[in-house]
Motif scaffolding. Structure first.
Motif, mmCIF file in Angstrom:
data_model
loop_
_atom_site.group_PDB
_atom_site.id
_atom_site.type_symbol
_atom_site.label_atom_id
_atom_site.label_comp_id
_atom_site.label_asym_id
_atom_site.label_seq_id
_atom_site.Cartn_x
_atom_site.Cartn_y
_atom_site.Cartn_z
ATOM 1 N N LYS A 73 -27.957 38.219 -34.587
ATOM 2 C CA LYS A 73 -28.114 36.780 -34.822
ATOM 3 C C LYS A 73 -26.905 35.988 -34.332
ATOM 4 O O LYS A 73 -25.788 36.511 -34.289
ATOM 5 C CB LYS A 73 -28.254 36.508 -36.325
ATOM 6 N N ALA A 74 -27.155 34.709 -34.012
ATOM 7 C CA ALA A 74 -26.074 33.750 -33.787
ATOM 8 C C ALA A 74 -26.111 32.782 -34.963
ATOM 9 O O ALA A 74 -27.186 32.352 -35.393
ATOM 10 C CB ALA A 74 -26.297 32.997 -32.468
ATOM 11 N N TYR A 75 -24.924 32.483 -35.479
ATOM 12 C CA TYR A 75 -24.798 31.665 -36.692
ATOM 13 C C TYR A 75 -24.072 30.363 -36.375
ATOM 14 O O TYR A 75 -23.100 30.357 -35.612
ATOM 15 C CB TYR A 75 -23.994 32.421 -37.755
ATOM 16 N N ARG A 76 -24.511 29.289 -36.990
ATOM 17 C CA ARG A 76 -23.863 27.979 -36.821
ATOM 18 C C ARG A 76 -22.815 27.832 -37.933
ATOM 19 O O ARG A 76 -23.148 27.977 -39.105
ATOM 20 C CB ARG A 76 -24.949 26.901 -36.959
ATOM 21 N N THR A 77 -21.580 27.585 -37.541
ATOM 22 C CA THR A 77 -20.525 27.421 -38.555
ATOM 23 C C THR A 77 -20.457 25.954 -38.995
ATOM 24 O O THR A 77 -21.051 25.083 -38.354
ATOM 25 C CB THR A 77 -19.149 27.836 -38.005
ATOM 26 N N ALA A 78 -19.710 25.711 -40.058
ATOM 27 C CA ALA A 78 -19.629 24.354 -40.620
ATOM 28 C C ALA A 78 -19.084 23.355 -39.590
ATOM 29 O O ALA A 78 -19.488 22.198 -39.576
ATOM 30 C CB ALA A 78 -18.750 24.354 -41.865
ATOM 31 N N ASP A 79 -18.186 23.813 -38.709
ATOM 32 C CA ASP A 79 -17.635 22.879 -37.716
ATOM 33 C C ASP A 79 -18.497 22.787 -36.449
ATOM 34 O O ASP A 79 -18.051 22.253 -35.434
ATOM 35 C CB ASP A 79 -16.167 23.231 -37.373
ATOM 36 N N GLY A 80 -19.716 23.303 -36.531
ATOM 37 C CA GLY A 80 -20.658 23.132 -35.413
ATOM 38 C C GLY A 80 -20.572 24.205 -34.349
ATOM 39 O O GLY A 80 -21.362 24.211 -33.408
ATOM 40 N N ASP A 81 -19.599 25.123 -34.470
ATOM 41 C CA ASP A 81 -19.490 26.212 -33.490
ATOM 42 C C ASP A 81 -20.607 27.238 -33.704
ATOM 43 O O ASP A 81 -21.308 27.200 -34.714
ATOM 44 C CB ASP A 81 -18.138 26.924 -33.640
ATOM 45 N N ILE A 82 -20.714 28.154 -32.748
ATOM 46 C CA ILE A 82 -21.721 29.209 -32.849
ATOM 47 C C ILE A 82 -20.999 30.542 -32.765
ATOM 48 O O ILE A 82 -20.120 30.718 -31.914
ATOM 49 C CB ILE A 82 -22.751 29.081 -31.710
ATOM 50 N N GLN A 83 -21.347 31.475 -33.650
ATOM 51 C CA GLN A 83 -20.700 32.780 -33.576
ATOM 52 C C GLN A 83 -21.674 33.936 -33.753
ATOM 53 O O GLN A 83 -22.735 33.799 -34.351
ATOM 54 C CB GLN A 83 -19.526 32.879 -34.554
ATOM 55 N N LEU A 84 -21.274 35.062 -33.167
ATOM 56 C CA LEU A 84 -22.037 36.305 -33.287
ATOM 57 C C LEU A 84 -21.318 37.186 -34.296
ATOM 58 O O LEU A 84 -20.130 36.995 -34.563
ATOM 59 C CB LEU A 84 -22.086 37.025 -31.934
ATOM 60 N N PHE A 85 -22.041 38.161 -34.855
ATOM 61 C CA PHE A 85 -21.455 39.077 -35.827
ATOM 62 C C PHE A 85 -21.463 40.495 -35.251
ATOM 63 O O PHE A 85 -22.527 41.047 -34.986
ATOM 64 C CB PHE A 85 -22.277 39.020 -37.127
ATOM 65 N N GLN A 341 -20.415 35.715 -41.884
ATOM 66 C CA GLN A 341 -21.324 35.420 -40.768
ATOM 67 C C GLN A 341 -21.409 33.920 -40.472
ATOM 68 O O GLN A 341 -21.447 33.522 -39.311
ATOM 69 C CB GLN A 341 -22.720 35.990 -41.069
ATOM 70 N N TRP A 342 -21.458 33.113 -41.521
ATOM 71 C CA TRP A 342 -21.556 31.666 -41.298
ATOM 72 C C TRP A 342 -20.180 30.985 -41.272
ATOM 73 O O TRP A 342 -20.090 29.779 -41.307
ATOM 74 C CB TRP A 342 -22.471 31.018 -42.348
ATOM 75 N N GLY A 343 -19.121 31.813 -41.227
ATOM 76 C CA GLY A 343 -17.766 31.262 -41.088
ATOM 77 C C GLY A 343 -17.236 30.557 -42.321
ATOM 78 O O GLY A 343 -16.333 29.727 -42.224
ATOM 79 N N LYS A 344 -17.786 30.875 -43.498
ATOM 80 C CA LYS A 344 -17.310 30.214 -44.726
ATOM 81 C C LYS A 344 -16.229 31.020 -45.420
ATOM 82 O O LYS A 344 -15.547 30.526 -46.309
ATOM 83 C CB LYS A 344 -18.482 30.023 -45.696
ATOM 84 N N LYS A 345 -16.135 32.299 -45.071
ATOM 85 C CA LYS A 345 -15.105 33.146 -45.688
ATOM 86 C C LYS A 345 -14.224 33.706 -44.586
ATOM 87 O O LYS A 345 -14.679 33.889 -43.456
ATOM 88 C CB LYS A 345 -15.766 34.306 -46.432
ATOM 89 N N PRO A 346 -12.966 34.011 -44.912
ATOM 90 C CA PRO A 346 -12.068 34.547 -43.888
ATOM 91 C C PRO A 346 -12.589 35.866 -43.334
ATOM 92 O O PRO A 346 -13.136 36.688 -44.079
ATOM 93 C CB PRO A 346 -10.739 34.736 -44.624
ATOM 94 N N ASP A 347 -12.416 36.029 -42.029
ATOM 95 C CA ASP A 347 -12.928 37.200 -41.332
ATOM 96 C C ASP A 347 -11.772 38.171 -41.078
ATOM 97 O O ASP A 347 -11.342 38.348 -39.948
ATOM 98 C CB ASP A 347 -13.574 36.710 -40.021
#
Ligand SMILES: *Cc1c(COP(=O)(O)O)cnc(C)c1O
Length: 355
Positions: A73-85, A341-347
Motif C-alpha cells: 500500500k501507499a499511505y497519505r501522511t498528515a502533511d500530504g506526502d505519500i509513503q510506502l511501507f 504506516q500513516w506517519g503518525k508515529k516515529p519510524d
C-alpha cells in the motif's frame, strides 16, 4: 534504472467517494506495464491508461497458471506526502516467487522505480480519509502462445492501483474462523511460500465451505500431519498462549512470509514481549483454550493489518477467544503499525519510504 515511457490518459475518471471505497473495486487512471522476451529480457517499461489487455487465448497463464503477484500500500501522511511501507520486503518476496515459478526476476531497484513512478502519476488517487490507502497490485503473467507445458518465454509485468477504504470503518470487529480438516492449501515442497494465484484457486473450496458455515476465513493445517497450523486465508496467524506470542515458523516453506508478520515479530521483540516462531498444533491451541490460557488470536496482512480472531470453530466445538474482543497485544500492534504506516508515529526502524 528503467527508461519509463509515459502515455497519459486523455480523460480522467471521476474519483469515488472516500467513505465508499471498499476493497479492490475502483482502479486508477493508469497502469505500469513491462514485457519480457528471451531475446530482450525485461523491456519497454511504460505507464499507460488503465484498461484491458489483449492476450491470445492460448496464452500460458490461462492454462497452467504461471502467474504471481504482490500486495502493498501507499499511505497519505498528515502533511500530504505519500509513503510506502517496507517496499523492498515485497519486492524481494516477488523475486523469490519468480524463482519458484520459473519466471525471470526483475532487478529490485527497477521494480521499486516502477512502483514509485506509477503511484506518482496517479498520486491524486491516494485517498486522504482516515484509514484509507492506495493498494498496489504488481503481478506477472506468462504470455507464450502455446499449450506445451514448460516455462513461458514471454511475460508481462503489470502494476495496477486501487484506492481502498478503511478496513475497520465500523470499528475493529473480531472475525470468526473455521479449522479446515478436509482440504489443504499446500504441501511440503509445493508453492505455499510463493505468492501465486494458483494457491488461491486451490483454497477457494475451503473458503466456500467456511462461508457456508457462517465463518469469514479458514484456518489451514499442514498437509502432512494435518495438525500443525499454517495460516488463515490471506493472512498469517498468531496466538497468545499464557502471555507468550506463538506463530508458525517459516522453516517448512508452507506459509507466506508476510511483511506484516515480520513487522509484528520485530515490534514484539523490541517491546520485550516473548515471541516464538515454531510448530504449533491445533491440539495445543484447543488445550490452551480449555485451560483458559488462550489469551488472544489474530491474523496479520497488508489489507487489514491486524485482524483479531474472536471465534475458532473446529469439529463442532466453538471456542470464543477473549470474549470476542480485541486483546491488548493485538491492539498495541495495530496502533503501532498503523501509526508508522500513516506517519503518525516515529519510524525508529526506518520502515517507510517516501515517494
Ligand atoms: C499476502 C499474503 C499474506 C500476508 O502477507 P503481507 O505481506 O503481510 O501482506 C499471508 N498469507 C498469504 C497466503 C498471502 O497471500
Amino acid at each position: 534504472m528503467l527508461d519509463i515511457r509515459i502515455e497519459k490518459a486523455a480523460v480522467l475518471k471521476e474519483k469515488p467517494a472516500e467513505d465508499k471505497l471498499g476493497f479492490g473495486k475502483h482502479f486508477t487512471d493508469h497502469m505500469f506495464v513491462m514485457d519480457y522476451s528471451t531475446e530482450k529480457g525485461w523491456h519497454d517499461a511504460r505507464i499507460v491508461p488503465y484498461g484491458p489487455i489483449a492476450l491470445d487465448p492460448s496464452a500460458m497463464v490461462f492454462h497452467y497458471a504461471q502467474e504471481l503477484f504482490e500486495g502493498m500500500k501507499a499511505y497519505r501522511t498528515a502533511d500530504g506526502d505519500i509513503q510506502l511501507f517496507r517496499p523492498m520486503k515485497n519486492i524481494e518476496r516477488m523475486n523469490a516467487t519468480c524463482d519458484r515459478l520459473c519466471v525471470p526476476k526483475i532487478p529490485s531497484e527497477d521494480t521499486l522505480q516502477a512502483i514509485k513512478a506509477v503511484v506518482s502519476v496517479d498520486k491524486d488517487w491516494v485517498p486522504h480519509a482516515e484509514g484509507t490507502s492506495l493498494y498496489i497490485r504488481p503481478f506477472i503473467i506468462a504470455t507464450d502462445e502455446s499449450l506445451g507445458v514448460h516455462p513461458s518465454h514471454t511475460y508481462k509485468f503489470i502494476i495496477i492501483l486501487c484506492p481502498v477504504g478503511s478496513y475497520y470503518a465500523a470499528g475493529i470487529n473480531p472475525v470468526k474462523i473455521c479449522v479446515e480438516r478436509e482440504y489443504v492449501r499446500c504441501v511440503k515442497g509445493g508453492t505455499g511460500r510463493a505468492k501465486a494465484g494458483g494457491n488461491y484457486a486451490a483454497s477457494l473450496i475451503g473458503q466456500q465451505k467456511a462461508e457456508e458455515l457462517g465463518y469469514a476465513q479458514v484456518l489451514w493445517l499442514d498437509g502432512i500431519h494435518r495438525k500443525y497450523i499454517d495460516e488463515v486465508g490471506a493472512m498469517n496467524v498468531f496466538f497468545v498462549i499464557d502471555g507468550v506470542v506463538v506463530t508458525p515458523s517459516l522453516e517448512d516453506g508452507n506459509i507466506l512470509p508476510g511483511v506484516t508478520r515480520d513487522s509484528c515479530i520485530c515490534l514484539l521483540k523490541k517491546w520485550g514481549v516473548p515471541v516464538e516462531e515454531r510448530h504449533l498444533s491445533i491440539d495445543e491451541v484447543i488445550e490452551a483454550h480449555r485451560n483458559g490460557k488462550l489469551d488472544e488470536a489474530f491474523g496479520t496482512g497488508t489489507a487489514a493489518v491486524i485482524s483479531p480472531v474472536g471465534e475458532l470453530f473446529d469439529n463442532g466445538e466453538k471456542m470464543i477467544i477473549n470474549d470476542m474482543q480485541i486483546g491488548p497485544i493485538s491492539h498495541r500492534l495495530y496502533d503501532e503499525l498503523t501509526g508508522i504506516q500513516w506517519g503518525k508515529k516515529p519510524d525508529d526502524m526506518n520502515w517507510t519510504v517516501r515517494i
